[in-house]
Design a protein around this motif. Structure first.
Motif, PDB file in Angstrom:
ATOM      1  N   LEU A 186      44.137  43.792  48.860  1.00 32.38           N
ATOM      2  CA  LEU A 186      43.317  44.367  47.792  1.00 32.38           C
ATOM      3  C   LEU A 186      43.568  43.655  46.468  1.00 32.38           C
ATOM      4  N   LEU A 187      44.838  43.366  46.190  1.00 33.16           N
ATOM      5  CA  LEU A 187      45.172  42.677  44.942  1.00 33.16           C
ATOM      6  C   LEU A 187      44.616  41.256  44.941  1.00 33.16           C
ATOM      7  N   VAL A 188      44.716  40.575  46.082  1.00 28.68           N
ATOM      8  CA  VAL A 188      44.176  39.212  46.172  1.00 28.68           C
ATOM      9  C   VAL A 188      42.667  39.232  45.977  1.00 28.68           C
ATOM     10  N   ASP A 189      41.997  40.192  46.629  1.00 30.68           N
ATOM     11  CA  ASP A 189      40.542  40.297  46.471  1.00 30.68           C
ATOM     12  C   ASP A 189      40.168  40.597  45.023  1.00 30.68           C
ATOM     13  N   ALA A 190      40.966  41.455  44.385  1.00 27.14           N
ATOM     14  CA  ALA A 190      40.676  41.788  42.989  1.00 27.14           C
ATOM     15  C   ALA A 190      40.847  40.572  42.080  1.00 27.14           C
ATOM     16  N   THR A 191      41.896  39.786  42.309  1.00 29.84           N
ATOM     17  CA  THR A 191      42.102  38.590  41.474  1.00 29.84           C
ATOM     18  C   THR A 191      40.966  37.588  41.667  1.00 29.84           C
ATOM     19  N   GLU A 192      40.500  37.462  42.911  1.00 27.38           N
ATOM     20  CA  GLU A 192      39.388  36.537  43.163  1.00 27.38           C
ATOM     21  C   GLU A 192      38.114  37.013  42.484  1.00 27.38           C
ATOM     22  N   ARG A 193      37.862  38.329  42.528  1.00 30.27           N
ATOM     23  CA  ARG A 193      36.658  38.851  41.899  1.00 30.27           C
ATOM     24  C   ARG A 193      36.735  38.742  40.378  1.00 30.27           C
ATOM     25  N   ILE A 194      37.921  38.959  39.840  1.00 21.95           N
ATOM     26  CA  ILE A 194      38.059  38.845  38.380  1.00 21.95           C
ATOM     27  C   ILE A 194      37.947  37.391  37.956  1.00 21.95           C
ATOM     28  N   SER A 195      38.530  36.486  38.755  1.00 15.36           N
ATOM     29  CA  SER A 195      38.404  35.060  38.420  1.00 15.36           C
ATOM     30  C   SER A 195      36.954  34.598  38.505  1.00 15.36           C
ATOM     31  N   ALA A 196      36.143  35.324  39.322  1.00 14.20           N
ATOM     32  CA  ALA A 196      34.717  35.004  39.412  1.00 14.20           C
ATOM     33  C   ALA A 196      33.907  35.638  38.290  1.00 14.20           C
ATOM     34  N   ASP A 198      34.005  39.153  37.482  1.00 19.17           N
ATOM     35  CA  ASP A 198      33.755  40.583  37.626  1.00 19.17           C
ATOM     36  C   ASP A 198      34.928  41.364  37.044  1.00 19.17           C
ATOM     37  N   LEU A 199      34.941  41.531  35.727  1.00 22.63           N
ATOM     38  CA  LEU A 199      36.049  42.209  35.062  1.00 22.63           C
ATOM     39  C   LEU A 199      35.989  43.718  35.206  1.00 22.63           C
ATOM     40  N   SER A 200      34.913  44.235  35.743  1.00 20.89           N
ATOM     41  CA  SER A 200      34.805  45.683  35.925  1.00 20.89           C
ATOM     42  C   SER A 200      35.446  46.161  37.226  1.00 20.89           C
ATOM     43  N   HIS A 201      35.862  45.234  38.075  1.00 19.29           N
ATOM     44  CA  HIS A 201      36.452  45.611  39.364  1.00 19.29           C
ATOM     45  C   HIS A 201      37.846  46.204  39.153  1.00 19.29           C
ATOM     46  N   ARG A 202      38.157  47.249  39.932  1.00 18.39           N
ATOM     47  CA  ARG A 202      39.454  47.897  39.864  1.00 18.39           C
ATOM     48  C   ARG A 202      40.056  47.993  41.264  1.00 18.39           C
ATOM     49  N   VAL A 203      41.377  47.963  41.324  1.00 23.37           N
ATOM     50  CA  VAL A 203      42.079  48.082  42.598  1.00 23.37           C
ATOM     51  C   VAL A 203      42.244  49.559  42.927  1.00 23.37           C
ATOM     52  N   GLN A 204      41.654  50.000  44.035  1.00 28.59           N
ATOM     53  CA  GLN A 204      41.748  51.390  44.463  1.00 28.59           C
ATOM     54  C   GLN A 204      42.938  51.526  45.408  1.00 28.59           C
ATOM     55  N   LEU A 205      44.109  51.797  44.848  1.00 34.13           N
ATOM     56  CA  LEU A 205      45.332  51.880  45.647  1.00 34.13           C
ATOM     57  C   LEU A 205      46.100  53.129  45.236  1.00 34.13           C
ATOM     58  N   ASP A 206      46.150  54.102  46.139  1.00 38.48           N
ATOM     59  CA  ASP A 206      46.836  55.364  45.885  1.00 38.48           C
ATOM     60  C   ASP A 206      48.242  55.277  46.455  1.00 38.48           C
ATOM     61  N   SER A 207      49.154  54.798  45.647  1.00 36.41           N
ATOM     62  CA  SER A 207      50.535  54.617  46.097  1.00 36.41           C
ATOM     63  C   SER A 207      51.461  54.775  44.896  1.00 36.41           C
ATOM     64  N   SER A 208      52.652  55.313  45.161  1.00 28.86           N
ATOM     65  CA  SER A 208      53.617  55.529  44.081  1.00 28.86           C
ATOM     66  C   SER A 208      54.751  54.516  44.102  1.00 28.86           C
ATOM     67  N   ASP A 209      54.678  53.511  44.977  1.00 33.95           N
ATOM     68  CA  ASP A 209      55.743  52.522  45.045  1.00 33.95           C
ATOM     69  C   ASP A 209      55.456  51.367  44.091  1.00 33.95           C
ATOM     70  N   GLU A 210      56.214  50.273  44.275  1.00 28.92           N
ATOM     71  CA  GLU A 210      56.069  49.129  43.380  1.00 28.92           C
ATOM     72  C   GLU A 210      54.677  48.511  43.454  1.00 28.92           C
ATOM     73  N   LEU A 211      54.089  48.483  44.663  1.00 25.71           N
ATOM     74  CA  LEU A 211      52.743  47.932  44.789  1.00 25.71           C
ATOM     75  C   LEU A 211      51.724  48.797  44.056  1.00 25.71           C
ATOM     76  N   GLY A 212      51.926  50.119  44.101  1.00 25.32           N
ATOM     77  CA  GLY A 212      51.048  51.005  43.336  1.00 25.32           C
ATOM     78  C   GLY A 212      51.190  50.769  41.841  1.00 25.32           C
ATOM     79  N   ALA A 213      52.440  50.570  41.380  1.00 29.28           N
ATOM     80  CA  ALA A 213      52.646  50.263  39.959  1.00 29.28           C
ATOM     81  C   ALA A 213      52.007  48.924  39.595  1.00 29.28           C
ATOM     82  N   LEU A 214      52.110  47.955  40.515  1.00 30.25           N
ATOM     83  CA  LEU A 214      51.474  46.656  40.264  1.00 30.25           C
ATOM     84  C   LEU A 214      49.957  46.798  40.178  1.00 30.25           C
ATOM     85  N   ALA A 215      49.383  47.612  41.068  1.00 37.80           N
ATOM     86  CA  ALA A 215      47.933  47.835  41.015  1.00 37.80           C
ATOM     87  C   ALA A 215      47.527  48.500  39.710  1.00 37.80           C
TER      88      ALA A 215
END
Length: 475
Positions: A186-196, A198-215
């Protein structure tokens, strides 16, 4: 196939599981092999000892038939491939089976007898401790059955290890894919879309761990980039608008003035015209006024003139502004303007323009009709009425501190209200929700109010209406 991070982690964990399973399997196989060999040795040793005791007398008397019978009983054991009985002189008394074939294990034992006195022979029930070697037994045991059992155990262990590795690999991959692989994808896809772009794209990740904090951090970064992009675009538009507004505004205002005069002249000349002509003349006049208002906003936004401050009452200011507004029949105007209020020290033209803009906006917010309430009251510098009760929407900013008392003029409508998103962007240049307009009216209002030493606040509730409060210094 792309070697992703979840596959790398899975391969590492599976490698550890395979190594541990192999070690445990090897240990179990070694232990089983040791146990089976011990059982075979123990069983054949007992068999050989029993045979040696039973052959004691037949060997002494060279009883071939007795020896054959006893050896035949031993040969009936499936492990025994060859048996040979030797006499005292080493000669072969009897043998059965074949010595050929592999694998085998060799077993040997001596045939001994007790002796009494000085003579040789089998002495029964005669005390004596002397023993004499009267022959020997030589056995070859086949290891085929033992090896078959070991092979069966080996195959079972290999099957179990394989099953453990396969199942653990699948479970580990699915778990790692869910915990790490999917969020990373999801993060890789988001970076690719933003680099293209699409700054309105958001990472939909419901997690409380480090990856959730990164998202979460990634989404905040995207919002910041989107805001920065919008700000850059807005500044670029404003720069172009500022360059064009001066020249274009004056060039458009002159013909609009001529058109307005022409409409006035036609109304005078065609005083007896039918309703259709009067209606269309009214439409033309309305659109000319809207165009002149937009041009005025452009010019005022590009260059705010210094206010010509003088004393003016809130009642006069409001009444003159209402007189310049086109109020539909389905909109009711209510005013609450106490005559005891002190005068304002402002530029009447600029504040009249502000109030006219706010009233026009309130009317346009109620296309189906409603009520507009224009009220004025006295407030102190702390944002409270003289009696001590709080006043809604009154600022307490540092730019108003120490300036004495204030007069609040509020314009409230009963329209649909403004959304929370709209409230955030309400005073941003070029932001508008109207079909006609360029989004500069409220920006100009705020600039003019602040130029006169005041401030403007807004409060809105969806479905209930909006209230704009202009707080200006009293004389």
């Amino acid at each position: 196939m792309k070697f992703t991070i979840d596959r790398k982690i899975t391969l590492f964990i599976v490698g550890i599981i395979f190594a541990l399973s192999s070690i445990l399997g090897y240990y179990f196989l070694w232990n089983q092999k040791k146990t089976l060999n011990h059982e075979l040795d123990e069983r054949l040793t007992v068999l050989l000892d029993n045979l040696a005791r039973n052959l004691e007398y037949p060997v002494l008397i060279r009883d071939q038939e007795g020896i054959a019978r006893l050896v035949g009983g031993v040969m009936a054991q499936r492990e025994i491939r060859y048996c040979r009985v030797e006499g005292k002189d080493g000669g072969v008394l009897y043998q059965a089976g074949t010595e050929k074939g592999n694998p085998v294990r060799k077993f040997a034992a001596s045939i001994v007898t007790k002796t009494g006195g000085g003579g040789e022979g089998l002495i029964l029930n005669v005390p004596g401790d002397a023993k004499e070697n009267v022959g020997g037994i030589y056995l070859l045991a086949s290891l085929s059955e033992l090896n078959d059992k070991i092979n069966d155990v080996r195959r079972t262990i290999i099957g179990l290890v394989s099953a453990v590795v396969i199942l653990s690999s699948l479970a580990t991959y699915l778990l790692i894919r869910r915990i790490i692989g999917k969020p990373v994808a999801l993060l890789v896809d988001a970076t690719e879309r933003i680099s293209a772009g699409d700054l309105s794209h958001r990472v939909q990740l419901d997690s409380s761990d480090e990856l959730g904090a990164l998202a979460g951090s990634f989404n905040r970064m995207s919002e910041s980039l989107l805001g920065a992009q919008e700000e850059l675009v807005r500044k670029e538009k404003l720069s172009i608008l500022g360059e064009l507004s001066g020249s274009v505004g004056h060039e458009l205002r002159n013909p609009l003035g001529v058109m307005s005069n022409a409409v006035y002249f036609l109304k005078v000349v065609l005083a007896d015209a039918d309703e259709t002509v009067c209606e269309y003349l009214g439409i033309i006049k309305k659109e000319i006024d809207n165009s002149q208002r937009i041009i005025t906003d452009l010019l005022d936004f590009a260059r705010t003139k210094a206010p010509q401050v003088k004393a003016v009452t809130a009642g006069d200011l409001v009444n003159e502004s209402l007189g310049r507004c086109a109020i539909p029949e389905n909109v009711e105007i209510r005013t609450e303007l106490p005559k005891t209020l002190p005068a304002l020290m402002v530029d009447p033209l600029q504040m009249g323009q502000v109030l006219q803009n706010l009233v026009t906006n309130a009317v346009q917010a109620m296309p189906a009709g409603g009520a507009v309430r224009v009220a004025a009251c006295r407030v102190d510098k702390a944002g409270t009425a003289p009696g001590g009760s709080p006043v809604s929407g009154v600022p307490t900013g540092a730019h108003l501190q120490g300036m004495g008392d204030f007069i609040e003029i509020s314009v409230a409508d009963t329209g649909e209200g403004i959304s929370p998103e709209g409230m955030k962007r309400l005073f941003q240049p070029l932001y508008t929700t109207k079909a006609k307009g360029i989004g500069l009216g409220l920006v100009v209002c705020r600039n003019l109010v602040e130029a006169n030493g005041g401030t403007i606040e807004v409060e809105s509730r969806l479905g209930e209406g909006t209230t704009f409060a202009v707080i200006l210094p009293a004389a």
